[in-house]
Each structure stands twice: as C-alpha cells, then as structure tokens.
Design an enzyme around this catalytic site. Structure first.
Site, PDB file in Angstrom:
ATOM      1  CG  HIS A 251      -0.345   0.347   2.511  1.00  0.00           C
ATOM      2  ND1 HIS A 251       0.184  -0.608   3.372  1.00  0.00           N
ATOM      3  CD2 HIS A 251      -0.167   1.537   3.136  1.00  0.00           C
ATOM      4  CE1 HIS A 251       0.645  -0.008   4.453  1.00  0.00           C
ATOM      5  NE2 HIS A 251       0.438   1.290   4.346  1.00  0.00           N
ATOM      6  CG  ASP A 298       0.038  -4.003   2.518  1.00  0.00           C
ATOM      7  OD1 ASP A 298      -0.230  -3.466   1.435  1.00  0.00           O
ATOM      8  OD2 ASP A 298       0.521  -3.396   3.486  1.00  0.00           O
ATOM      9  CB  SER A 381       3.144   1.618   6.331  1.00  0.00           C
ATOM     10  OG  SER A 381       1.918   1.949   6.921  1.00  0.00           O
TER      11      SER A 381
END
Length: 549
Positions: A251, A298, A381
C-alpha cells in the site's frame, strides 16, 4: 559576466526565471565551482521559483489520506520540465570545461527533493546540489550513479533553495539531464512540533535494542515519488549473494510504478536514548525496481539499484515462512518516519484477516493485540515484524496502535506472501529462495565487509544438556565470562511459550540449572518435543528436548 535575457513565466503555480548565459571561469571538480572561486557568485545564477505549499490545504488532504489508509506524505510535488539547454546559467572554464547551474527555490519549504526523469552522465562529469550560500554538505552524483531505468531521485535536502550544478569535462561529451519534479517539503523526515512521533516510542539506541543490533541494521526509512514515505528492511535470500532485496508494504506504492523514485535512508537514528531527534539522513541509496508484490498480504519486494555502501553497515534480515504463530514479537520501524524505534509484544500473536479479530480468518495476517513497549505510527508501514528467533515473519499493513492506547496492529504474513498470487511477480518464493532449497527459514546475513560483532561481555556457551529424551528432568550447563542474569524459556513446536524458568544470577564460569517438564502454571506438560531457549546478555542458544512421561 553578462546578465542575459530574463523572462517570468507563470505555469500552474510555477514561476520560472529563465536566462541564457555563458561566461569565463576556472576549472571544475567534485565540489561546487563557486566554492573553489572558479565561477561567478550564486546570485548571478538563474532561478526556478516554485509556488509555496498551502499548509492548510495540505493538512486537510493529509487527514483524508490517513482515513483512506494511504502512506504518510511529507511534500507536495511540483511538475517541471527543465534541461540545461532550456534554462539555467552556463559558464565556460579556462581549460574548456563547462559548468551549468540553476537555483531551485520553494518559499517556506522545510526541505526539497529533485526528480530527474532523464539522467545519464559521462565519465568525469558531476551533478552537485548544495545550499545557495555554498555552505553545508554537498550531494554529488556521477557516472557511477547511471541506472538502467535512466532516472535519478535525490534525498531530502534540508533547505528551501538549492543550487543544482552540472560539471562537464572538456569537449562537452553527451549527457542526459531533465528535471521533471521538485518536491516542496512541509514536514521534516522526523515530523515537526505538531506531528512528531509519540513519546512512548523507544529509540533503537536505548538498552532495549541491544539484543537486536544486527536486525536494527537491516531496517531503513524510504521516500517514494518525492512525496510520501514508509519503512522496510533488507532481506536475505538462499543464495546469500547480497542481492539488494528490500521488503516493504504494497500500500506504500499508490502510484505504481514508482520504484525508480525510491530513496532509502540508512541508520537514521537518535544519537541519545530518549532524544527521538538528531538523526542523520546523509546515508542513502537511490533507485529501485519492482520484483514482486501482492495486495492480499500487502507485501512489496524491491531490488535496489545498487547495494548499500558497505560503510553503512547494513545487514540482510533473516525470515521465517512457516505457519508457526510467534509467541512474542519485536517491531523495528520509523514511527511518523522519525528516528528508528523498536517495539515489543510479549504475548502470543494470532492469525486473522486484515483488521479482524476472528481466528484464523483468511489467514493472511498476524495480529499484534497490543504493544507492551513502544508502538507504531504512520510511517511505520512496511516495517518488519520479528519472531523470538530474530526472523522476519511479516511487514506492517496497518492498525490502530498509538501511544496511550492498547489497540491492535496487523502484519501481512511471510507465510502467505511466499506463494502470494502464484506468479513470480506476486510471490516471494522465487526471489528469497532462488536456489530452490525449500528451506522454511533463513538467518540474517551480515552486510558485505561488515565485521561480525565481538562476543558480548558475558559470552554464552553451552557446555552440556541431558539426558535427552528425559522423564524427570533435563539438566543444562552453560558457561559465561562475566556475572550476568540469564533467562531460560521453553516453547512447543507451534512457538507457544510453555515454561519460563526462574534462575539465580550466573557467576563467571559454568552454571547449571534444570527443567522438570512443568509448564508456567506448574502442571506437568504432555509428552513431546519442545524447544529450550537460553539467553544471556543478548546471546541465545536453542536446543530441542524430548519429554517422556
């Protein structure tokens, strides 16, 4: 020096001051020509003036991005189209060399970064960037930075105005240079007073990071498209050939392909425990290419355009692709892309779907129920999650954790990403196991030319253990070089912590203790195979023991 012709052009917020000038100057080298007194002052150089960032608008957009789960942004991109033939100031040196300069300015910016969609320099040429006063550090690129993708993206330059200088050797050999984007930064890499990382974060330089020094050296923070950022880590492969694979989150790449725009910053860490500030961004690697990715778990695997400089001391993290659910976990990351931090979960994880609690759900994610030390934030992230055996088991997808709460985070599983979408471009298997060994896990690889760490002060050596198999107890003897508090734990084969032994402090020399096959509640455990882990001063030893009733 002639002033040349100047014109002001307004193009969608871009103000461009253009002039064509050639003047006499001295020779050139690997530092700014003006600093060496070889060309005219920076004040005589043409200027590319960009529209300032509307902070209220930017923060409103950032709030929306956060709600949408998009990567944390630090700069607004400004599209430009500048080549040395169309803008800037040329100056001719006495020995026939040429120097071209352009000042790029974004009023009020806390940093700038530049994207060159075309970049190719001949041997002997240099592209330099420095502040308009000619002071401070100089960022230099040369022919050794030419890449197959033909682009160059710079690290963050902590200025609102920067001088770009191209130095060409005698004869003006062929080159390619086209500036197509300038990132006007409105956040520092570590955030600002209003959005810095939470105070509960633990700097990796703190004592808590000591057992994880080798893994800490594998983690970096990345900027993408000159606009947003994430975390990630170098990962080892079964060829152990130092192929520069970097694992992060899918992402993070909202505008694919943005791989050539990736800049990785190494060792961006606080110099003092608890400072959460003061890190350096001078160690970086620019450019990458897509290897494999999948939105299901992801993951996004990059191959950097070159190995990190050996002087940076970057290691390649090990990994574990088994279905074993970790009994505890450690995260190493850049919260709000501030200086590198470490977080601890001391309880078992669970397998779920993304953002769900039901077990096992679709089995794609590992859920950290809450952090017992530290936390994660935007910018974390893509950062790696390590199991107690110091192997990566996933990368951060998202969650709700923050300082002051006990909420959960979810990590895409290496176990799921291994087969991914079934293609070479959507799974890890082909790349992290190029030798086809079928191994279930792989240890960390020290970076090229990185010296193995010296033994810890205490040291830890296994002298003996047995009997194995055992009925009443297994006795373990270890040797240490200094007095130390040791720890011993027992796990079942699923990775669940079953026993934790109370040990007296160890003296220099041999120390003996025993496990009688009982669990944490004092109950006799079922017969079977267990993993005994002994730890002292950051060193670990593990052995399998067979318990018989």
């Amino acid at each position: 020096m002639s002033k040349g012709r100047e014109m002001r052009v307004l193009m969608g917020g871009l103000v461009l001051l253009l002039a064509a000038t050639v003047a006499q100057a001295g020779g050139v080298g690997g530092e700014p020509a003006a600093r060496r007194g070889l060309v005219g002052p920076v004040q005589g150089v043409d200027r590319l003036l960009l529209e300032a960032v509307d902070l209220d608008k930017a923060r409103a957009e950032d709030a929306w991005r956060k709600e949408e789960g998009l990567p944390r942004r630090f700069a607004e991109p400004r599209a430009v189209d500048v080549t040395p033939d169309g803008a800037g100031t040329w100056e001719l040196a006495r020995d026939g060399r040429l120097v071209w300069r352009l000042q790029v300015e974004c009023p009020g910016a806390v940093n700038l970064n530049l994207g060159f969609q075309e970049f190719s320099l001949p041997q002997g040429a240099s592209l330099l960037m420095y502040d308009r006063e000619g002071q401070g550090p100089v960022v230099r690129f040369g022919a050794e930075d030419n890449q197959a993708h033909g682009q160059l993206w710079t690290p963050l330059l902590p200025v609102s105005a920067v001088v770009v200088e191209l130095q060409l050797p005698v004869g003006r050999p062929d080159y390619q240079l086209r500036l197509t984007q300038v990132g006007c930064g409105y956040r520092k890499l570590a955030g600002g007073p209003d959005d810095s990382s939470g105070s509960c974060n633990i700097d990796v330089v703190c004592d808590e990071g000591d057992p994880w020094r080798q893994e800490i050296a594998s983690v970096g923070v990345i900027t993408i498209n000159g606009s947003w950022w994430c975390s990630g880590a170098m990962v080892n492969n079964t060829a152990e050939d130092y192929r520069p694979y970097f694992l992060t989150a899918n992402h993070c790449f909202e505008d694919w392909p943005a791989d050539p725009t990736v800049v990785v910053y190494w060792n961006f860490e606080s110099p003092v425990c608890g400072q959460q500030d003061g890190g350096s961004t001078l160690q970086f690697t620019s450019g990458a290419s897509h290897v494999a990715s999948s939105a299901v778990s992801d993951f996004y695997l990059l191959e950097l355009s070159e190995e990190p400089d050996p002087d940076f001391g970057v290691n390649y993290a090990g990994w574990d692709r088994t279905a074993t659910v970790p009994s505890a976990a450690v995260a190493i990351h850049h919260p709000s892309t501030a200086e590198k931090s470490i977080s601890f979960e001391n309880d078992p994880l669970s397998v779920t779907s993304y953002l769900q609690t039901a077990t096992p759900g679709n089995g794609t994610h590992l859920r950290v129920a809450d952090w017992d030390g530290g936390t994660t934030e935007g910018g974390s992230s893509g950062s790696p999650l390590f199991n107690p055996q110091h192997r990566v088991v996933g990368q951060l997808h998202g969650g709700y954790a923050a300082c002051g709460n006990n909420l959960a985070d979810w990590y895409g599983r290496i176990n799921t990403s291994w087969e991914g979408g079934g293609l070479s471009t959507s799974r890890l298997r082909d790349h992290l196991d190029p030798e086809g060994l079928g191994v279930l896990s792989l240890p960390l690889l020290l970076g090229r030319d990185v010296e193995p760490p010296p033994p810890t002060n205490a040291g830890l050596r296994l002298v003996s253990y047995g009997p194995n198999p055992f009925i009443d107890f297994v006795e373990i003897t270890v040797e240490v070089d200094l007095p130390v508090q040791g720890r011993a734990r027992v796990f079942d084969l699923s990775g669940k912590l079953r026993a934790q032994l109370d040990l007296d402090p160890w003296a220099v020399g041999e120390n003996t203790f025993a496990w009688d096959g009982r669990g944490r509640e004092g109950q006799k455990l079922a017969a079977g195979l267990y993993v005994l882990e002994v730890e002292a001063d950051g060193r670990r030893l593990t052995r399998q023991v067979m318990h018989l009733n």
